[in-house]
Design an enzyme around this catalytic site. Structure first.
Site, PDB file in Angstrom:
ATOM      1  N   HIS A 227       0.820  -1.204   0.000  1.00  0.00           N
ATOM      2  CA  HIS A 227       0.000   0.000   0.000  1.00  0.00           C
ATOM      3  C   HIS A 227       0.857   1.259   0.000  1.00  0.00           C
ATOM      4  CE1 HIS A 227      -3.067  -2.831   1.856  1.00  0.00           C
ATOM      5  NE2 HIS A 227      -3.479  -2.526   0.656  1.00  0.00           N
TER       6      HIS A 227
ATOM      7  N   CYS B 126      -6.159   0.172 -22.087  1.00  0.00           N
ATOM      8  CA  CYS B 126      -6.156   0.868 -20.801  1.00  0.00           C
ATOM      9  C   CYS B 126      -5.267   0.190 -19.771  1.00  0.00           C
ATOM     10  CB  CYS B 126      -7.579   1.031 -20.268  1.00  0.00           C
ATOM     11  SG  CYS B 126      -8.368  -0.541 -19.924  1.00  0.00           S
TER      12      CYS B 126
HETATM   13  C1  PEP Z   1      -5.766  -4.609 -17.016  1.00  0.00           C
HETATM   14  O1  PEP Z   1      -5.948  -5.776 -16.653  1.00  0.00           O
HETATM   15  O2  PEP Z   1      -4.921  -4.281 -17.875  1.00  0.00           O
HETATM   16  C2  PEP Z   1      -6.575  -3.520 -16.440  1.00  0.00           C
HETATM   17  C3  PEP Z   1      -6.548  -2.304 -16.923  1.00  0.00           C
HETATM   18  O3  PEP Z   1      -7.315  -3.829 -15.344  1.00  0.00           O
HETATM   19  P1  PEP Z   1      -6.664  -3.938 -13.863  1.00  0.00           P
HETATM   20  O4  PEP Z   1      -5.220  -3.572 -13.954  1.00  0.00           O
HETATM   21  O5  PEP Z   1      -7.439  -3.024 -13.009  1.00  0.00           O
HETATM   22  O6  PEP Z   1      -6.885  -5.393 -13.575  1.00  0.00           O
END
Ligand code: PEP
Ligand code: MG
Length: 666
Positions: free
Chosen positions: A191, A500
């Site tokens: 964290h 993303c």
């Molecule tokens: C991913 O898996 O690339 C994503 C954007 O989701 P998270 O990192 O929140 O699992």
């Protein structure tokens, strides 16, 4: 001068005085005590003192809006106030009784056992982080018992060195004065690491220095580019780092300035990832053209009860309003694997990353899912919100989420509550989703590739396992090929593709993604300016056509009107206008002016004809708010004013002011 090599937790270069934090717990020896009650009282008093320190820390975290910190300190308060038999203080007291030992030894021993117990249950990142929580509390209690004052007020900018640094300690410092962090132990998943990254504080771990040899006023340098920490640098080193840092600062400022001009004209839309509404300010200041991933589970992670509809609605609205018409993609909760929320019960599973997570959590908790969908559909009313579903691997899941959206929409309609059904997308995070995209695409409006999980599932490597980090290769050929196939399939069906995951911020790969046809890259907000600069020259429209209105680019597929988004009138782009001035995109002749003044077309000498359509459904305004500066048949120069329009008036009547630039087919 001494140089140490460590692991980078948060990037950056910094030079400052070194401050030794007090979390370094000395070797605790076992002592036989005669007065057991006295040891218990000492422990009780230490608990009270630590609790009071935690309350002060949470107040500071709130004042400084350190969102992650608030949740983490809350967890520590809960762990310390736990009066069950399994709590750290209770088990320590039991040991004091059994072994007639000192409180310090009891705490050290019991905390060690608790961490081993966590490790035995699972090696997952989440439980390791919980083990860290126990160690932080134990250290605070032992330090208090030894008479060390908790929390450190630093009076001047400093690099904090500590054995371990707890989230509370980090947030107990004035954030403006912490220039860097160096620790002996810690993980990228802790964290403390998450907070440091969010606060943009350079952080190296795995560095053991002799704290006793650090004198007051001793200087240190963190250089994340070379993974090094330099203690007590000589004059030449200080001089060269001072120059390097000044250059870095100037470069960062220039990049940010330049990015302001570039972001809107990038061929690929540059969006920001956020976890909480308070992060949207950062997205705006870094010129994000939209929010590509709002990890909505962050609203739930530290909540004691599931977040109610109204609170969620307000959180989504806060982001939507701040983004002022730019797209906001909210991902429904992705709890499970390394993210646990107290308010949502997760089954005990031996393999959480392959278990009940993502959309599976929503299906397993229909009330939570419907509450979230209600809040989202309400927030979608008159806004540019989109919903995205995580961890999709089968067509039936997509059909089911659509059924759920329809069900919730029908409920809201019956209740007479304003709502809208927003565009729906999925996260492509499993190779299965890539392979069946042809089947899924007809049901959805967009996809966004979650490369963090896509890499994990394609390569079969737990993304949280520090020991396998050499194998977790996000640029693996297999991952890039999965991205390429996703774009190809999605575009075949006329839907847009974003990235993303962490790869969305990868400057080295960005041009390859552009070549593949990726429409949007979403990344931590602070990375947008550098990305915009790296993509300079990758302009949005044909080079001989000037952008006719200042604003943010919206890919064709995202224009909220099917006539345009499906390309029915021709190839087009949307521009979310920053002002109401429309100029000629090239030298040409005005071929058409709509009676209601909301559309105009220009033809160039080489017969390229462009239609500029102001707003969606603005024909209904009957010319109100529009001022035409030219007549049909006029010859106009590139950049000359064609018309003006009142952006606010369009918004006030509840319409979208997006300007659509259509290349009319010959
Ligand atoms: C991913 O898996 O690339 C994503 C954007 O989701 P998270 O990192 O929140 O699992
Ligand atoms: Mg993911």
């Amino acid at each position: 001068m001494k140089q140490y090599s460590g692991q980078v937790i948060s990037e950056g270069t910094v030079l400052a005085k070194v401050f030794i934090g007090e979390t370094i717990t000395p070797n605790i020896e076992k002592m036989n005590v005669k007065d057991i009650t006295n040891e218990e009282t000492r422990l009780d008093e230490a608990c009270l003192e630590v609790m009071s320190f935690l309350h002060k820390s949470i107040k500071r975290a709130k004042q400084e809006q350190i969102a992650e910190g608030i949740g983490i300190i809350d967890t520590h308060i809960a762990l310390l106030s736990d009066d069950s038999k399994q709590s750290l203080p209770h088990r320590a007291k039991q040991l004091i009784h059994e072994e007639t030992c000192n409180a310090e030894y009891a705490l050290e021993t019991v905390a060690g056992r608790m961490v081993d117990e966590f490790d035995a249950i699972s090696k997952s990142g989440y439980l390791s982080a919980r083990g860290e929580d126990i160690l932080h509390i134990k250290n605070m209690l032992i330090n208090t018992l030894l008479g060390v004052t908790l929390g450190c007020e630093i009076a001047e900018p400093a690099i904090i060195y500590s054995d371990r640094l707890s989230p509370e300690q980090l947030t107990s410092f004035d954030p403006k004065l912490i220039k860097g962090i160096v620790t002996a132990k810690g993980s990228a998943l802790s964290h403390t690491a998450i907070i440091a990254r969010n606060m943009n504080i350079p952080f190296l771990t795995g560095i053991k220095i002799d704290a006793g040899s650090v004198h007051p006023d001793m200087i240190g340098i963190i250089d994340s580019e070379s993974n090094t920490f330099i203690l007590d640098p000589d004059e030449t080193t200080v001089h060269s780092y001072n120059i390097k840092m000044r250059e870095n600062e100037e470069k960062a400022l220039l990049i940010k300035e330049k990015a302001k001009e570039l972001v809107g004209s990038c061929k690929v839309a540059l969006y920001a990832n956020i976890g909480r509404p308070c992060e949207v300010a950062d997205a705006i200041s870094n010129c994000a053209a939209g929010i590509g991933l709002f990890r909505s589970e962050f609203l739930f992670l530290d909540a004691k009860e599931t977040v109610d509809e109204q609170s969620q609605y307000e959180a989504y609205k806060e982001v939507i309003n701040a983004m002022d018409g730019k797209p906001v993609i909210v991902r429904t909760i992705d709890i499970g694997a390394d993210k646990e929320a107290k308010c949502i019960k997760l089954p005990k599973e031996s393999n959480p990353a392959l278990g009940t997570r993502g959309i599976r959590i929503s299906f397993a908790n229909p009330d939570v899912f419907r509450t979230q969908l209600r809040a989202l559909l309400r927030a979608a009313y008159c806004s540019n919100l989109k919903i995205m579903f995580p961890m999709i691997s089968s067509l039936w899941e997509v059909k089911k989420v659509i059924e759920e959206v329809d069900y919730v929409a029908a409920m809201l309609k019956e209740e007479g509550i304003d709502y809208a059904k927003p565009p729906i997308g999925i996260m492509v995070e499993t190779p299965a989703a890539v392979m069946i995209l042809d089947d899924i695409a007809p049901y959805i409006d967009f996809v966004s590739i979650g490369t963090n999980d896509l890499t994990q599932y394609a390569l079969g490597i737990d993304r949280t396992n520090e020991n396998l980090s050499d194998y977790y290769d996000v640029r693996h050929k297999a991952v890039l090929e999965l991205i390429r196939i996703t774009v190809e399939k999605a575009h075949k069906h006329g839907i847009s593709v974003g990235i993303c995951g962490e790869l969305g911020a990868d400057i080295k790969l960005a041009k390859d993604f552009l070549k593949m046809g990726v429409d949007e890259l979403s990344m931590p907000a602070s990375k947008i300016p550098a990305m915009a600069l790296a993509l300079e020259g990758e302009v949005s429209v044909d080079s001989d056509i000037l952008v006719p209105v200042d604003g943010y680019l919206i890919p064709m597929e995202e224009i909220p009107d099917a006539v345009f988004s499906k390309g029915l009138v021709g190839r087009c782009v949307g521009i979310y206008p920053e002002n109401g001035i429309v100029t000629a995109p090239f030298d040409g002749v005005v071929t058409m002016i709509a009676k209601t003044k909301h559309a105009i077309s220009i033809k160039s000498q080489n017969a390229t004809e462009v239609l500029i359509h102001i707003g969606i459904d603005t024909v209904s305004m009957d010319g109100r708010g529009f001022e035409i500066n030219v007549n049909e048949g006029d010859v106009v120069k590139a950049g000359s004013k064609l018309l003006t329009f009142d952006v606010d008036m369009i918004k006030d009547v509840g319409l979208s002011p997006i300007v659509i630039v259509v290349i009319l087919p010959n």
